[in-house]
Design a protein around this motif. Structure first.
Motif, PDB file in Angstrom:
ATOM      1  N   LEU A 105       0.791  -1.230   0.000  1.00 14.05           N
ATOM      2  CA  LEU A 105       0.000   0.000   0.000  1.00 14.05           C
ATOM      3  C   LEU A 105       0.830   1.290   0.000  1.00 14.05           C
ATOM      4  CD1 LEU A 105      -2.930  -1.003   2.389  1.00 14.05           C
ATOM      5  CD2 LEU A 105      -3.001  -0.712  -0.102  1.00 14.05           C
ATOM      6  N   PRO A 106       1.943   1.381   0.756  1.00 16.98           N
ATOM      7  CA  PRO A 106       2.708   2.643   0.731  1.00 16.98           C
ATOM      8  C   PRO A 106       3.184   3.047  -0.661  1.00 16.98           C
ATOM      9  CG  PRO A 106       3.383   1.309   2.599  1.00 16.98           C
ATOM     10  CD  PRO A 106       2.468   0.450   1.777  1.00 16.98           C
ATOM     11  N   SER A 107       3.411   2.079  -1.549  1.00 17.12           N
ATOM     12  CA  SER A 107       3.870   2.436  -2.895  1.00 17.12           C
ATOM     13  C   SER A 107       2.797   3.183  -3.680  1.00 17.12           C
ATOM     14  CB  SER A 107       4.295   1.177  -3.665  1.00 17.12           C
ATOM     15  OG  SER A 107       3.195   0.312  -3.886  1.00 17.12           O
ATOM     16  N   GLY A 115      10.488  10.217  -5.233  1.00 16.85           N
ATOM     17  CA  GLY A 115      11.202   9.051  -5.726  1.00 16.85           C
ATOM     18  C   GLY A 115      11.825   8.245  -4.606  1.00 16.85           C
ATOM     19  N   LEU A 116      12.371   8.932  -3.599  1.00 20.21           N
ATOM     20  CA  LEU A 116      12.984   8.238  -2.467  1.00 20.21           C
ATOM     21  C   LEU A 116      11.944   7.428  -1.701  1.00 20.21           C
ATOM     22  CD1 LEU A 116      15.520   7.744  -0.785  1.00 20.21           C
ATOM     23  CD2 LEU A 116      14.951   9.799   0.546  1.00 20.21           C
ATOM     24  N   ALA A 117      10.776   8.027  -1.486  1.00 19.31           N
ATOM     25  CA  ALA A 117       9.708   7.325  -0.774  1.00 19.31           C
ATOM     26  C   ALA A 117       9.218   6.126  -1.582  1.00 19.31           C
ATOM     27  CB  ALA A 117       8.554   8.280  -0.486  1.00 19.31           C
ATOM     28  N   TYR A 118       9.150   6.289  -2.903  1.00 16.04           N
ATOM     29  CA  TYR A 118       8.697   5.188  -3.758  1.00 16.04           C
ATOM     30  C   TYR A 118       9.694   4.028  -3.722  1.00 16.04           C
ATOM     31  CZ  TYR A 118       6.941   2.803  -7.949  1.00 16.04           C
ATOM     32  OH  TYR A 118       6.438   1.875  -8.835  1.00 16.04           O
ATOM     33  N   GLY A 119      10.995   4.345  -3.770  1.00 12.96           N
ATOM     34  CA  GLY A 119      12.010   3.300  -3.685  1.00 12.96           C
ATOM     35  C   GLY A 119      11.943   2.559  -2.363  1.00 12.96           C
ATOM     36  N   ALA A 120      11.767   3.316  -1.268  1.00 14.40           N
ATOM     37  CA  ALA A 120      11.651   2.687   0.050  1.00 14.40           C
ATOM     38  C   ALA A 120      10.399   1.819   0.129  1.00 14.40           C
ATOM     39  CB  ALA A 120      11.623   3.762   1.136  1.00 14.40           C
ATOM     40  N   ALA A 121       9.308   2.296  -0.485  1.00 13.16           N
ATOM     41  CA  ALA A 121       8.060   1.533  -0.466  1.00 13.16           C
ATOM     42  C   ALA A 121       8.203   0.221  -1.237  1.00 13.16           C
ATOM     43  CB  ALA A 121       6.928   2.375  -1.054  1.00 13.16           C
ATOM     44  N   CYS A 160      -6.786   4.387 -15.635  1.00 13.10           N
ATOM     45  CA  CYS A 160      -6.514   4.794 -14.256  1.00 13.10           C
ATOM     46  C   CYS A 160      -5.082   5.298 -14.145  1.00 13.10           C
ATOM     47  CB  CYS A 160      -6.747   3.634 -13.286  1.00 13.10           C
ATOM     48  SG  CYS A 160      -5.687   2.194 -13.582  1.00 13.10           S
ATOM     49  N   VAL A 161      -4.804   6.035 -13.088  1.00 10.69           N
ATOM     50  CA  VAL A 161      -3.453   6.542 -12.874  1.00 10.69           C
ATOM     51  C   VAL A 161      -2.562   5.384 -12.443  1.00 10.69           C
ATOM     52  CG1 VAL A 161      -4.248   8.847 -12.286  1.00 10.69           C
ATOM     53  CG2 VAL A 161      -3.985   7.145 -10.479  1.00 10.69           C
ATOM     54  N   PRO A 162      -1.261   5.433 -12.759  1.00 17.08           N
ATOM     55  CA  PRO A 162      -0.368   4.307 -12.441  1.00 17.08           C
ATOM     56  C   PRO A 162      -0.353   3.925 -10.967  1.00 17.08           C
ATOM     57  CG  PRO A 162       0.698   5.804 -13.977  1.00 17.08           C
ATOM     58  CD  PRO A 162      -0.574   6.465 -13.556  1.00 17.08           C
ATOM     59  N   ALA A 163      -0.523   4.908 -10.068  1.00 11.76           N
ATOM     60  CA  ALA A 163      -0.484   4.599  -8.636  1.00 11.76           C
ATOM     61  C   ALA A 163      -1.586   3.630  -8.231  1.00 11.76           C
ATOM     62  CB  ALA A 163      -0.593   5.883  -7.821  1.00 11.76           C
ATOM     63  N   THR A 164      -2.689   3.615  -8.988  1.00 18.69           N
ATOM     64  CA  THR A 164      -3.803   2.724  -8.671  1.00 18.69           C
ATOM     65  C   THR A 164      -3.406   1.261  -8.790  1.00 18.69           C
ATOM     66  OG1 THR A 164      -5.300   4.407  -9.551  1.00 18.69           O
ATOM     67  CG2 THR A 164      -6.218   2.212  -9.224  1.00 18.69           C
ATOM     68  N   VAL A 165      -2.406   0.974  -9.618  1.00 19.10           N
ATOM     69  CA  VAL A 165      -1.977  -0.408  -9.826  1.00 19.10           C
ATOM     70  C   VAL A 165      -1.510  -1.032  -8.512  1.00 19.10           C
ATOM     71  CG1 VAL A 165      -0.299  -1.880 -11.009  1.00 19.10           C
ATOM     72  CG2 VAL A 165      -1.418  -0.011 -12.242  1.00 19.10           C
ATOM     73  N   SER A 166      -0.866  -0.249  -7.656  1.00 21.98           N
ATOM     74  CA  SER A 166      -0.435  -0.773  -6.358  1.00 21.98           C
ATOM     75  C   SER A 166      -1.632  -1.221  -5.528  1.00 21.98           C
ATOM     76  CB  SER A 166       0.362   0.287  -5.595  1.00 21.98           C
ATOM     77  OG  SER A 166       1.582   0.569  -6.244  1.00 21.98           O
ATOM     78  N   LEU A 167      -2.738  -0.485  -5.631  1.00 28.98           N
ATOM     79  CA  LEU A 167      -3.951  -0.883  -4.911  1.00 28.98           C
ATOM     80  C   LEU A 167      -4.497  -2.196  -5.458  1.00 28.98           C
ATOM     81  CD1 LEU A 167      -5.754   2.593  -4.673  1.00 28.98           C
ATOM     82  CD2 LEU A 167      -4.281   1.486  -2.974  1.00 28.98           C
ATOM     83  N   LEU A 168      -4.429  -2.368  -6.776  1.00 25.61           N
ATOM     84  CA  LEU A 168      -4.881  -3.626  -7.378  1.00 25.61           C
ATOM     85  C   LEU A 168      -4.001  -4.787  -6.929  1.00 25.61           C
ATOM     86  CD1 LEU A 168      -5.627  -2.429 -11.032  1.00 25.61           C
ATOM     87  CD2 LEU A 168      -7.277  -2.895  -9.211  1.00 25.61           C
ATOM     88  N   SER A 169      -2.695  -4.550  -6.871  1.00 26.24           N
ATOM     89  CA  SER A 169      -1.781  -5.587  -6.400  1.00 26.24           C
ATOM     90  C   SER A 169      -2.102  -5.969  -4.960  1.00 26.24           C
ATOM     91  CB  SER A 169      -0.335  -5.093  -6.507  1.00 26.24           C
ATOM     92  OG  SER A 169       0.563  -6.034  -5.965  1.00 26.24           O
ATOM     93  N   SER A 170      -2.322  -4.974  -4.117  1.00 25.11           N
ATOM     94  CA  SER A 170      -2.665  -5.232  -2.722  1.00 25.11           C
ATOM     95  C   SER A 170      -3.960  -6.032  -2.615  1.00 25.11           C
ATOM     96  CB  SER A 170      -2.800  -3.905  -1.968  1.00 25.11           C
ATOM     97  OG  SER A 170      -3.201  -4.121  -0.633  1.00 25.11           O
ATOM     98  N   ALA A 171      -4.949  -5.660  -3.422  1.00 26.39           N
ATOM     99  CA  ALA A 171      -6.233  -6.370  -3.395  1.00 26.39           C
ATOM    100  C   ALA A 171      -6.066  -7.823  -3.833  1.00 26.39           C
ATOM    101  CB  ALA A 171      -7.235  -5.652  -4.298  1.00 26.39           C
ATOM    102  N   LEU A 172      -5.189  -8.061  -4.809  1.00 27.79           N
ATOM    103  CA  LEU A 172      -4.957  -9.424  -5.291  1.00 27.79           C
ATOM    104  C   LEU A 172      -4.325 -10.284  -4.199  1.00 27.79           C
ATOM    105  CD1 LEU A 172      -5.130 -11.257  -7.808  1.00 27.79           C
ATOM    106  CD2 LEU A 172      -2.816 -10.524  -8.380  1.00 27.79           C
ATOM    107  N   PHE A 173      -3.311  -9.749  -3.521  1.00 25.54           N
ATOM    108  CA  PHE A 173      -2.683 -10.487  -2.422  1.00 25.54           C
ATOM    109  C   PHE A 173      -3.688 -10.747  -1.291  1.00 25.54           C
ATOM    110  CE2 PHE A 173       1.437  -8.711  -4.090  1.00 25.54           C
ATOM    111  CZ  PHE A 173       2.011  -9.934  -4.388  1.00 25.54           C
ATOM    112  N   ALA A 174      -4.505  -9.750  -0.979  1.00 23.49           N
ATOM    113  CA  ALA A 174      -5.488  -9.907   0.096  1.00 23.49           C
ATOM    114  C   ALA A 174      -6.528 -10.964  -0.263  1.00 23.49           C
ATOM    115  CB  ALA A 174      -6.163  -8.566   0.381  1.00 23.49           C
ATOM    116  N   ALA A 175      -6.990 -10.961  -1.518  1.00 26.41           N
ATOM    117  CA  ALA A 175      -7.985 -11.944  -1.948  1.00 26.41           C
ATOM    118  C   ALA A 175      -7.425 -13.361  -1.861  1.00 26.41           C
ATOM    119  CB  ALA A 175      -8.435 -11.634  -3.374  1.00 26.41           C
ATOM    120  N   LEU A 176      -6.163 -13.533  -2.265  1.00 26.77           N
ATOM    121  CA  LEU A 176      -5.546 -14.857  -2.184  1.00 26.77           C
ATOM    122  C   LEU A 176      -5.367 -15.276  -0.725  1.00 26.77           C
ATOM    123  CD1 LEU A 176      -4.366 -17.230  -3.695  1.00 26.77           C
ATOM    124  CD2 LEU A 176      -2.175 -16.030  -3.812  1.00 26.77           C
TER     125      LEU A 176
END
Length: 400
Positions: A295-297, A303-309, A366-382
């Motif tokens: 989710l933080p990503s 850029g620094l925060a994104y790399g850390a995320a 959708c904006v690229p940042a939304t993809v991280s939310l989709l990834s999170s939702a996929l992991f949560a669903a599994l």
């Protein structure tokens, strides 16, 4: 130290004193590095041979496609012969295919020649993904196999960090030809080192179905879904660079951060591997944790925060892949060695490809940042699916 002296509860230092495994880990590292270097190297080979980065991208795609699609058939062919010899011969062949690219780099060549060499390179790598891991079955004592599989997953991610960086350094020193030569030399050294690995005779019995066995296939689906979750993050990274005022070429550094996080997580589980009796609940916990760590990503503003995320998001990658690999290994025995592990590699490649396709399809919606939310939702669903399955069956294994 004899194999009978090993216990699953032994500290990791016991495995480090097992000489056959030390030989295997060194040889496997030299074999894995060229494979991790291939995508970037092929992009640069295409540019050197034709002047087009787009052609280079196509060549890298061909190699990855062939290595993934033809993994199980190649693994099955490996199982029908003495496996160590097959792996060594394939590594030597890989080196010669790489060396055949040098005239292309130095003199130029027809486009069809580049495509043919890319197909051959992908086919050579197809059998290696499963073959290298299958050799663990005769290299490592049974009590230490789980720890060895987690260490192997860590090695794969370590190569993913070092490989592209090594290509970049070699290109600065001697252009892409230097990278190709080093890749070939590493492959030959790996083939030479594998001579000291125990031999694994041909498997008894043959399978005729092109589909994976049901139990292996079930774990393969989990591998593909996990691969898609991380594939979404990887595919979205180049699209995020504009948010931070960076060129798309900077993506490699952020991918290194993701892999570095995976390596850190891998170190933890290599020291203390997950017991087989807790596979399903631990996998569910890792998936829930990864869903949160991704989710933080989505909200990183620099850029620094994104790399850390991304570093944080990668912490669960090796633990999850190592756990899934041990589940496949527990279902194989000695009759479906390279083939079974090749399904693991192919499923991971397929999952990553689905992530890329999904990002491409959603890029205009959708904006690229939304993809991280989709990834999170996929992991949560599994994670929810595994938890419900565990509560229903009370079986510890991932595929029941």
């Amino acid at each position: 130290m004899s194999l009978r002296q090993f216990r699953e509860s032994d500290p990791p230092g016991e495995l480090l004193r097992h000489r056959p495994w030390l030989v295997w880990i060194g040889s496997s590292a030299m074999a894995r590095l060229p494979m991790a270097m291939t995508s970037l190297a092929m992009v640069l080979v295409g540019e050197a041979g034709t002047g087009s980065l787009a052609v280079g991208t196509q060549l890298a795609g061909i190699v990855n496609l062939c290595s993934g699609v033809f993994g199980p058939p190649a693994g099955r062919a490996f199982d029908r012969v003495e496996l160590r010899a097959a792996v060594r011969l394939t590594l030597a062949g890989l080196a010669f295919i790489l060396l055949a690219m040098l005239p292309v780099v130095w003199l130029g060549a027809p486009l069809w020649a580049l495509y043919v060499l890319s197909v051959l390179l992908g086919l050579a790598m197809a059998g290696l993904w499963g073959g290298l891991r299958a050799l663990l079955l005769v290299t490592v004592p049974a009590a230490q196999l789980r720890r060895a599989h987690f260490a192997e997953s860590l090695l794969v991610e370590f190569a993913a960090v070092v490989g592209p960086a090594l290509v970049a350094v070699l290109v600065m020193v001697g252009r892409v030809a230097a990278a190709i030569i080093v890749m070939a030399v590493l492959s030959l050294l790996a083939a030479w080192g594998m001579r000291r690995i125990p031999a694994l005779p041909p498997a008894s019995g043959t399978r005729t179905s092109l589909l994976p066995p049901r139990d292996v296939g079930t774990v393969g689906i989990l591998v593909a879904i996990v691969g898609m979750g991380y594939g979404l993050l990887v595919a979205a990274a180049p699209l995020r660079m504009g948010e931070y005022g960076l060129d798309a070429g900077a993506t490699g550094w952020f991918m290194a951060a993701l892999s570095a996080g995976a390596c850190l997580g891998g170190l933890a589980v290599s020291v203390r591997p997950v017991p087989a009796r807790r596979a399903r609940p631990v996998a569910a916990a890792l998936l829930f944790g990864t869903a949160l760590l991704v989710l933080p990503s989505a909200v990183a503003t620099t850029g620094l925060a994104y790399g850390a995320a991304l570093f944080v998001a990668g912490l669960g990658m090796v633990p999850l892949n190592g756990l899934l690999a041990t589940e496949i290994e527990s279902r194989l025995g000695l009759s479906r060695r390279a083939e079974g592990f090749s399904y693991f590699g192919s499923a991971s490649v397929a999952g990553g490809a689905m992530g890329y396709f999904a990002v491409g399809a959603l890029s205009g919606w959708c904006v690229p940042a939304t993809v991280s939310l989709l990834s999170s939702a996929l992991f949560a669903a599994l994670a929810i699916t595994l938890t419900c399955s565990h509560l229903k069956s009370r079986r510890p294994t991932l595929a029941g």
